[in-house]
Each structure stands twice: as structure tokens, then as C-alpha cells.
Write a protein that holds these residues in place. Structure first.
Motif, short mmCIF file in Angstrom:
data_model
loop_
_atom_site.label_atom_id
_atom_site.label_comp_id
_atom_site.label_asym_id
_atom_site.label_seq_id
_atom_site.Cartn_x
_atom_site.Cartn_y
_atom_site.Cartn_z
N ARG A 159 0.84 -1.21 0.00
CA ARG A 159 0.00 0.00 0.00
C ARG A 159 0.87 1.26 0.00
O ARG A 159 0.63 2.20 -0.76
CB ARG A 159 -0.92 0.01 1.23
CG ARG A 159 -1.97 -1.10 1.21
CD ARG A 159 -2.71 -1.12 2.55
NE ARG A 159 -3.64 -2.22 2.64
CZ ARG A 159 -4.16 -2.67 3.78
NH1 ARG A 159 -3.82 -2.09 4.92
NH2 ARG A 159 -5.01 -3.67 3.80
N ARG A 160 1.88 1.29 0.88
CA ARG A 160 2.76 2.45 0.99
C ARG A 160 3.55 2.67 -0.31
O ARG A 160 3.70 3.79 -0.79
CB ARG A 160 3.73 2.23 2.17
CG ARG A 160 4.80 3.26 2.40
CD ARG A 160 4.33 4.57 2.99
NE ARG A 160 3.42 4.44 4.11
CZ ARG A 160 3.79 4.39 5.39
NH1 ARG A 160 5.05 4.47 5.71
NH2 ARG A 160 2.89 4.32 6.34
N ARG A 162 2.64 1.81 -3.37
CA ARG A 162 1.73 2.36 -4.38
C ARG A 162 1.57 3.87 -4.18
O ARG A 162 1.67 4.65 -5.13
CB ARG A 162 0.36 1.69 -4.27
CG ARG A 162 0.07 0.73 -5.42
CD ARG A 162 -1.41 0.41 -5.56
NE ARG A 162 -2.10 0.15 -4.31
CZ ARG A 162 -2.18 -1.06 -3.73
NH1 ARG A 162 -1.61 -2.10 -4.28
NH2 ARG A 162 -2.86 -1.22 -2.61
N GLU A 163 1.33 4.27 -2.92
CA GLU A 163 1.14 5.70 -2.60
C GLU A 163 2.36 6.52 -3.01
O GLU A 163 2.24 7.57 -3.62
CB GLU A 163 1.03 5.85 -1.07
CG GLU A 163 -0.35 5.95 -0.50
CD GLU A 163 -0.26 5.85 1.03
OE1 GLU A 163 -1.14 5.18 1.56
OE2 GLU A 163 0.68 6.39 1.66
N GLN A 164 3.54 5.99 -2.64
CA GLN A 164 4.77 6.75 -2.90
C GLN A 164 5.05 6.83 -4.40
O GLN A 164 5.50 7.87 -4.89
CB GLN A 164 5.94 6.14 -2.12
CG GLN A 164 5.72 6.25 -0.62
CD GLN A 164 6.93 5.91 0.21
OE1 GLN A 164 7.85 5.24 -0.25
NE2 GLN A 164 6.94 6.35 1.46
N ARG A 165 4.77 5.75 -5.14
CA ARG A 165 4.98 5.77 -6.59
C ARG A 165 4.02 6.77 -7.24
O ARG A 165 4.39 7.49 -8.15
CB ARG A 165 4.80 4.37 -7.20
CG ARG A 165 5.97 3.43 -6.91
CD ARG A 165 7.32 4.06 -7.18
NE ARG A 165 7.80 3.87 -8.53
CZ ARG A 165 8.69 2.96 -8.92
NH1 ARG A 165 9.20 2.12 -8.07
NH2 ARG A 165 9.06 2.87 -10.16
N GLU A 166 2.76 6.80 -6.71
CA GLU A 166 1.78 7.75 -7.27
C GLU A 166 2.23 9.19 -7.07
O GLU A 166 1.93 10.07 -7.85
CB GLU A 166 0.40 7.53 -6.63
CG GLU A 166 -0.40 6.44 -7.34
CD GLU A 166 -1.58 5.93 -6.53
OE1 GLU A 166 -2.02 6.62 -5.59
OE2 GLU A 166 -2.04 4.80 -6.84
N LYS A 167 2.98 9.42 -5.98
CA LYS A 167 3.48 10.78 -5.70
C LYS A 167 4.75 11.04 -6.50
O LYS A 167 5.39 12.08 -6.35
CB LYS A 167 3.81 10.93 -4.22
CG LYS A 167 2.59 11.08 -3.34
CD LYS A 167 3.04 11.39 -1.91
CE LYS A 167 1.92 11.22 -0.91
NZ LYS A 167 2.43 10.97 0.45
N GLY A 168 5.17 10.06 -7.31
CA GLY A 168 6.37 10.24 -8.15
C GLY A 168 7.68 9.99 -7.41
O GLY A 168 8.75 10.36 -7.90
#
Ligand code: DC
Length: 232
Positions: A159-160, A162-168
Motif C-alpha cells: 500500500r505504501r 503504491r502511494e509513494q509511486r503515485e506521488k512520483g
């Protein structure tokens, strides 16, 4: 007669990244309870030390500055607002640096003692859902409902990540997993108020479930507790 959740005390503990605050906030809103995020208090102490150049890893230096730390909790439209020396802290407590400082200061006995009464006071008022690490074991040992809300380190890391990748952010899954395992180890192995389920808590692994499913489950648990309390 409608279900009366108002006098319930609910303790939700668990490791970082399990989604405690998301589900606790949703359930608090549905049941009309006050949500208290106790991690924000440790983060605020950490922020003060960070902004005043005090090493969070120096217990004596941190303890000496605690009398200067004025923390106030208030609620705006049902949302918890933490103020430090009269100024709302906002997202300043959510940076990576502030998180590290929070984790370090939370291991200092004087800091836990400093925040104890404030949390116990909030608990005494009733009608609360509090989340943290030692709520069911130390802050509200008599809570009506105790939940140890968790997920495997792998799920939390996914989950973390995915979140961090979405933030680039440029991170690998292995790095994220290692950081989570390290923080778990620190939280569980510390001598003072270690992260562990209270003996009478419901241990819930949320790996396969959506937020909606988890908050519906929690509302069910609260309904049962409110019903049992009303029968006493
Ligand atoms: O829940 P959080 O990630 O916002 O918490 C920030 C830090 O504070 C985390 O390192 C664990 C610590 N903490 C604690 O020791 N006891 C609590 N009741 C809540 C948080």
C-alpha cells in the motif's frame, strides 16, 4: 430506541500503515464519537524538537525542553486540530523528518509521561475512539472496545509503495518493506509501552478487505458493544 454509541470508549492500536486512522475516523463519524489521533501528539513533540534544533535521540535534552511545549487539542467541523504554542501544526507533523523525530521521542519516558494525562483526560470524557500504540494497554485499559488493527508487513508495504509511486517518489518495494519492518521492530521491541495487543483486544488483520468493508465491520463491533453496555 436507537443505538446509543455516545458513552462508548474505543481503543484502536496497531502498527504504522495499517490504516487505523482512516477506519477510526470513518467509524467515529458514523457513530457520532470523537476521534483522537494520539500519534499527532508525539509528532507535535517531535516537531518542536526538530524546529528548535534539539536532537530527538537525546533523552535528557528533550526532557529539559518539555516544559516549553504547549500542546492544545481542539475540533473544527469534527476534525482534530493540534496546536503547538498557539499555532496549528497542520501538515508540518507529517513530513518524513517529523515522523522520524516522533518515533524517536516516543521512546523517551519523560515524553510518554508528559502526554499521559492529556490522553487520559480525553478518555475520561467518554464517547471517544482513540488510536495509537498503547491505548488499550496503558491509556484506556478499561475501554469498552479494544481492537488491534493490523495487516501483514508485506500488505502495508504494498500500500505504501503504491502511494509513494503515485506521488512520483523513486523508491523500490524492497526499500519500503525494509523501512516498515524496521519501524515495527522498533515499536514492538522498545521497553516502554511496546506495541502489542492487549489481552482482551480483538486482533483484526485487514489484508483482504476494503476500507468500506473494514468500517462496516467496526460499526458492527461498536453496535454490539453499545447493546451490551445498555443491557448492564
Ligand atoms: O500513529 P503515528 O504514525 O502518527 O505515530 C507517530 C509516532 O508516535 C510513531 O512512531 C509511534 C508513536 N506513537 C506512540 O508511541 N504511542 C502512541 N499512542 C501513538 C503514537
Amino acid at each position: 430506541m436507537t443505538t446509543d454509541f455516545k458513552s462508548l470508549t474505543v481503543a484502536i492500536d496497531g502498527p504504522s500503515g495499517a490504516g487505523k486512522s482512516t477506519v477510526a475516523k470513518l467509524a467515529a463519524e458514523l457513530a457520532g464519537l470523537v476521534y483522537v489521533d494520539t500519534g499527532a501528539l508525539y509528532r507535535t513533540v517531535g516537531l518542536y524538537m526538530l524546529e528548535h534544533g534539539v536532537s530527538a535521540n537525546d533523552p535528557e535534552a528533550v526532557a529539559a525542553r518539555l516544559p516549553e511545549v504547549e500542546i492544545e487539542l481542539s475540533y473544527e467541523d469534527g476534525k482534530q486540530v493540534v496546536s503547538l504554542c498557539g499555532e496549528p501544526v497542520g501538515d508540518r507533523i507529517r513530513t518524513e523528518e517529523a515522523s522520524l523525530c516522533a518515533s524517536a521521542v516516543s521512546q523517551i519516558p519523560a515524553v510518554r509521561e508528559f502526554l499521559l494525562e492529556m490522553q487520559k483526560d480525553l478518555a475520561r470524557k467518554g464517547g471517544v475512539i482513540m488510536d495509537g500504540r498503547d491505548i488499550g494497554t496503558v491509556i484506556m485499559p478499561d475501554a469498552d472496545v479494544k481492537i488491534f488493527y493490523t495487516a501483514t508487513a508485506r500488505t502495508r508495504a504494498e500500500r505504501r509503495f503504491r502511494e509513494q509511486r503515485e506521488k512520483g517518489m523513486d523508491v523500490t518495494f524492497e526499500e519500503v518493506l525494509a523501512a516498515i519492518e524496521e519501524r515495527d521492530r522498533q515499536d514492538m521491541e522498545r521497553e516502554l509501552a511496546p506495541l502489542k495487543p492487549a489481552e482482551d483486544s480483538i486482533v483484526f488483520y485487514n489484508d483482504p478487505f476494503s476500507i468500506e468493508a473494514c468500517s462496516a465491520w467496526l460499526l458492527g463491533v461498536l453496535t454490539r458493544a453499545a447493546w451490551e453496555k445498555a443491557r448492564k
